[in-house]
Design a protein around this motif. Sequence first.
Motif, mmCIF file in Angstrom:
data_model
loop_
_atom_site.group_PDB
_atom_site.id
_atom_site.type_symbol
_atom_site.label_atom_id
_atom_site.label_comp_id
_atom_site.label_asym_id
_atom_site.label_seq_id
_atom_site.Cartn_x
_atom_site.Cartn_y
_atom_site.Cartn_z
ATOM 1 N N GLY A 135 0.790 -1.132 -0.019
ATOM 2 C CA GLY A 135 0.027 -0.040 0.047
ATOM 3 C C GLY A 135 0.867 1.292 0.065
ATOM 4 O O GLY A 135 2.015 1.306 0.247
ATOM 5 N N PHE A 136 0.252 2.293 -0.489
ATOM 6 C CA PHE A 136 0.753 3.511 -0.462
ATOM 7 C C PHE A 136 -0.458 4.739 -0.183
ATOM 8 O O PHE A 136 -1.570 4.488 -0.573
ATOM 9 N N ILE A 137 0.102 6.073 0.154
ATOM 10 C CA ILE A 137 -0.726 7.001 0.259
ATOM 11 C C ILE A 137 -0.803 8.070 -0.713
ATOM 12 O O ILE A 137 0.416 8.430 -0.915
ATOM 13 N N LYS A 138 -1.815 8.431 -1.260
ATOM 14 C CA LYS A 138 -1.779 9.466 -2.208
ATOM 15 C C LYS A 138 -2.981 10.255 -2.171
ATOM 16 O O LYS A 138 -4.195 9.626 -1.959
ATOM 17 N N ASN A 139 -2.955 11.670 -2.159
ATOM 18 C CA ASN A 139 -4.150 12.545 -2.116
ATOM 19 C C ASN A 139 -4.675 12.366 -0.794
ATOM 20 O O ASN A 139 -6.096 11.920 -0.829
ATOM 21 N N GLU A 140 -4.274 11.944 0.177
ATOM 22 C CA GLU A 140 -4.806 11.659 1.600
ATOM 23 C C GLU A 140 -5.712 10.541 1.474
ATOM 24 O O GLU A 140 -6.843 10.344 2.172
ATOM 25 N N ASN A 141 -5.336 9.494 0.712
ATOM 26 C CA ASN A 141 -6.211 8.163 0.739
ATOM 27 C C ASN A 141 -5.268 7.010 0.395
ATOM 28 O O ASN A 141 -4.029 7.400 -0.039
ATOM 29 N N CYS A 142 -5.727 5.919 0.725
ATOM 30 C CA CYS A 142 -4.827 4.586 0.617
ATOM 31 C C CYS A 142 -5.089 3.848 -0.901
ATOM 32 O O CYS A 142 -6.458 3.830 -1.395
ATOM 33 N N HIS A 143 -3.993 3.482 -1.105
ATOM 34 C CA HIS A 143 -4.163 2.818 -2.426
ATOM 35 C C HIS A 143 -3.427 1.665 -2.265
ATOM 36 O O HIS A 143 -2.471 1.438 -1.583
ATOM 37 N N ILE A 144 -3.557 0.469 -2.932
ATOM 38 C CA ILE A 144 -3.137 -0.705 -2.894
ATOM 39 C C ILE A 144 -2.626 -1.320 -4.186
ATOM 40 O O ILE A 144 -3.309 -1.133 -5.216
ATOM 41 N N ILE A 145 -1.448 -2.229 -4.336
ATOM 42 C CA ILE A 145 -1.268 -3.008 -5.352
ATOM 43 C C ILE A 145 -1.460 -4.452 -4.872
ATOM 44 O O ILE A 145 -0.778 -5.007 -3.736
ATOM 45 N N ASP A 146 -2.251 -5.352 -5.525
ATOM 46 C CA ASP A 146 -2.634 -6.664 -5.073
ATOM 47 C C ASP A 146 -1.834 -7.656 -5.896
ATOM 48 O O ASP A 146 -1.198 -7.398 -6.915
ATOM 49 N N LYS A 147 -1.556 -8.823 -5.379
ATOM 50 C CA LYS A 147 -0.993 -10.193 -6.213
ATOM 51 C C LYS A 147 -1.415 -10.302 -7.514
ATOM 52 O O LYS A 147 -0.708 -10.882 -8.379
ATOM 53 N N LYS A 148 -2.895 -9.877 -8.094
ATOM 54 C CA LYS A 148 -3.166 -10.037 -9.372
ATOM 55 C C LYS A 148 -2.475 -8.860 -10.131
ATOM 56 O O LYS A 148 -2.864 -8.998 -11.383
ATOM 57 N N GLY A 149 -1.889 -7.911 -9.515
ATOM 58 C CA GLY A 149 -1.473 -6.841 -10.388
ATOM 59 C C GLY A 149 -2.346 -5.540 -10.623
ATOM 60 O O GLY A 149 -2.250 -4.781 -11.312
ATOM 61 N N GLN A 150 -3.428 -5.579 -9.793
ATOM 62 C CA GLN A 150 -4.460 -4.587 -9.677
ATOM 63 C C GLN A 150 -3.849 -3.320 -8.761
ATOM 64 O O GLN A 150 -3.412 -3.610 -7.718
#
Length: 461
Positions: free
Chosen positions: A158-173
């Motif tokens: 996960g990482f934070i961008k624009n005060e919100n959480c984003h994730i990269i999952d094992k499927k590559g999404q």
Amino acid sequence: RWPYFYYTDNKLAEDAYVNILLDERENLYITTSKDIKYLEKETDSWNSLWNGTLERLDLDENYPAIIKHLGSGGTLLLANNNLLHTLIATAVDPTEVDENRLIFDSTYFVNWVGVTSTSVFLGLQHKGSETLPSQVVYYEPAAERTRIFSIPEGATMGFIKNENCHIIDKKGQMRVFTGSAFQTYSYFPPYYRGEEIETLPHRNGITVKGDIVKIAWKGQYPDPSGVWVYENENLYHKQSLVFDKTTLNSLGAIELEDIGAIYEEDELYLGASVLDGTGSEIKGVYSTSKTAVSDENRATITTSKMISPEINNIWQDIALKYRNGEFIVKQKIEADIEETELSGTWTAANTFTCTDDISALQVGDEVIVRKGQGAGLHAHIISITGTTIVIDEGLTAVTSGTFTFSCERWAKINLDYKADKLSAKAGLKDQKLENAQFKIDMRGTLEEMQIKSIIDKTLKK
């Protein structure tokens, strides 16, 4: 900031590279496998915070120790195993620490932490495998409230961008938190092949500046390693890592042996391990400060597989519009070779030997150098004699050394290329195909590509 870490006289163990934090007061903290240390600026020495000042037991060395800065007042978050702690970084009393702020299911461990101005996100990875379902925890410290979201696709980063959480999952999404779920908005290339990401980015391997996200990725054949960038709703590969740019004996490793943190200030720095021309690993910090020799700079664009809307399409023409440089266009041939990694030894710039089984290879196949000497080179076989293979081009600085490679079936298209025309076209011989895929080797600036096809109406009844 960096000199404090790299040049202090009080040396640290190698596992100190696990996590680095610089808080709002410019205090520098790092985690080792069992402790947290902080830099004493006056003496330029590292002191123990977790074992020493706070008098706590050793951290669990089997799981990452992750520290994050939370708001003002010098409060730090520490995640380790299935626990989340909070502590006052400037504590003088060992009681100034909440040892068990949150305790999660013991079948998970905390793999990453992201902090916004009001909340904390934690990625929980299953201890059994990265492919098993994971969780993301949404924690509001002020309200002491938590919500847990299941991620059936497996582990995340996960990482934070624009005060919100984003994730990269094992499927590559790539997914963003909507308040009730994690919604997909982009994909890494393995997703389109029905594969999983073999190695997720490191928890310190993602930087965010404004709307631009830079991700350090280990790579996964045939998708290259290095820096991937998400901007303007596009995810693309930006830079590869080479082990020596002085003589330009590599165009960039497709896969790395290992990759860790990414750091950006005036330049971009990556901690990584790259295979060199002798088959050995070169571990260190790589930067973008030195550019390659201009006449050897190259890049590759591979289109997605374009499916015919009917049974077949008649593929007629391909055209390029460019600003400068030279371009080679190739078309994928469906009868492909199994993606086996082979070993080669250079004997000349365009000749190498291979003692592995090469019975499946044939003249015209494309050689893709994955690691080592000449990594990143795409060239075509023009002859095979015993264990010796000759290709149609090489890198001028490469005449010896070892490498690994794979072969695929890409046929060159005869492009009416002229450097001063700024456009070129080639006929596709009106092939009747269910799908088509193209690759462009660029040694210049490409502006536009057009592909013309029509539906094969003769098949309709």
